[in-house]
Design an enzyme around this catalytic site. Structure first.
Site, short mmCIF file in Angstrom:
data_model
loop_
_atom_site.label_atom_id
_atom_site.label_comp_id
_atom_site.label_asym_id
_atom_site.label_seq_id
_atom_site.Cartn_x
_atom_site.Cartn_y
_atom_site.Cartn_z
N SER A 42 -4.35 -5.25 -0.71
CA SER A 42 -4.56 -5.87 -1.94
C SER A 42 -4.31 -7.37 -2.15
CB SER A 42 -3.28 -5.26 -2.77
OG SER A 42 -3.19 -5.46 -4.09
N ASP A 72 -8.49 -3.25 0.97
CA ASP A 72 -8.74 -3.03 -0.42
C ASP A 72 -8.21 -4.54 -1.20
OD1 ASP A 72 -9.94 -1.48 -2.29
OD2 ASP A 72 -7.97 -0.75 -3.16
N HIS A 148 -6.04 2.74 -4.77
CA HIS A 148 -5.59 1.34 -4.44
C HIS A 148 -4.43 1.42 -3.57
CE1 HIS A 148 -5.31 -3.04 -4.30
NE2 HIS A 148 -4.28 -2.83 -4.77
#
Length: 220
Positions: A42, A72, A148
């Protein structure tokens, strides 16, 4: 903490590795700092890219990363709302990087959760653009049916699914798939053991989840 400050903090940790790591390791254990990789998920994925691309310090760190993995990664809320350092330039293969890169994306991370909350990894600032701007050798693995935060441990993933789009498949299998990709990538790029990575690239169905697409770009 701002993302720019976070990158600087990570740079200081990298500098410490060259000076202080040996002092806290068990006797007769020596680190091989010539095989140093960096990874993050992230926002942490963006921080990892930023540090590897040299945004963390005005002077080069004494250690050089040899591999980079973004799980991600996300660079902001939208292409017009990116936070510094603004590493995405929207020019294919524009990253100033020569080390191998692996980007592992989540196929549902650009979708809203329950039609209310905004996506955690919107188009234009997510995994796809990070891969598009990476130079070969670079690899792209998209966990098509997952969101996610699905790679978090079960308790955290269940909590995050209240605000983040989540897949219906087994989270344990996703974690195994990501772990397998990371190990295979590092074995290949840091250890020269290419068989596992080549097998995954050649036959994506070996993974316990659907990887679609899976893209491999080499220097050849």
């Amino acid at each position: 903490m701002s993302q720019s400050d976070e990158v600087k903090k990570a740079a200081k940790v990298t500098e410490w590795l060259s000076k202080g790591l040996s002092s806290v390791l068990p006797e007769k254990v020596q680190p091989d700092l010539l095989k140093l990789a960096i990874s993050g998920h992230s926002r942490g994925g963006k921080i990892a890219f930023s540090l590897a691309l040299g945004y963390g310090n005005s002077t080069p760190t004494p250690l050089k990363f040899q591999a980079l993995i973004g799980i991600d990664p996300v660079a902001g809320n939208s292409p017009t709302c990116r936070l510094a350092p603004k590493i995405l330039q929207y020019i294919p293969r524009s990253f100033d990087q020569s080390i191998p890169v692996a980007v592992i994306g989540a196929g549902l991370s650009n979708q809203r959760a329950h039609g209310i909350f905004p996506p955690f990894a919107p188009n234009g600032v997510n995994h796809s653009e990070f891969f598009n701007e990476s130079k070969p050798p670079c690899y792209y693995f998209l966990a098509k049916d997952y969101g996610h935060t699905d790679m978090l441990n079960d308790n955290m993933a269940a909590l995050a699914s209240l605000v983040s789009k989540s897949g219906k498949g087994s989270k344990e299998l996703l974690r195994k798939a990501i772990g397998g990709i990371v190990v295979a990538f590092l074995e290949a790029k840091l250890g020269g053991q290419v068989d596992s990575l080549n097998d995954i690239v050649k036959t994506p169905s070996l993974a316990p989840i659907t990887l679609d697409p899976l893209i491999s770009l080499t220097n050849n």
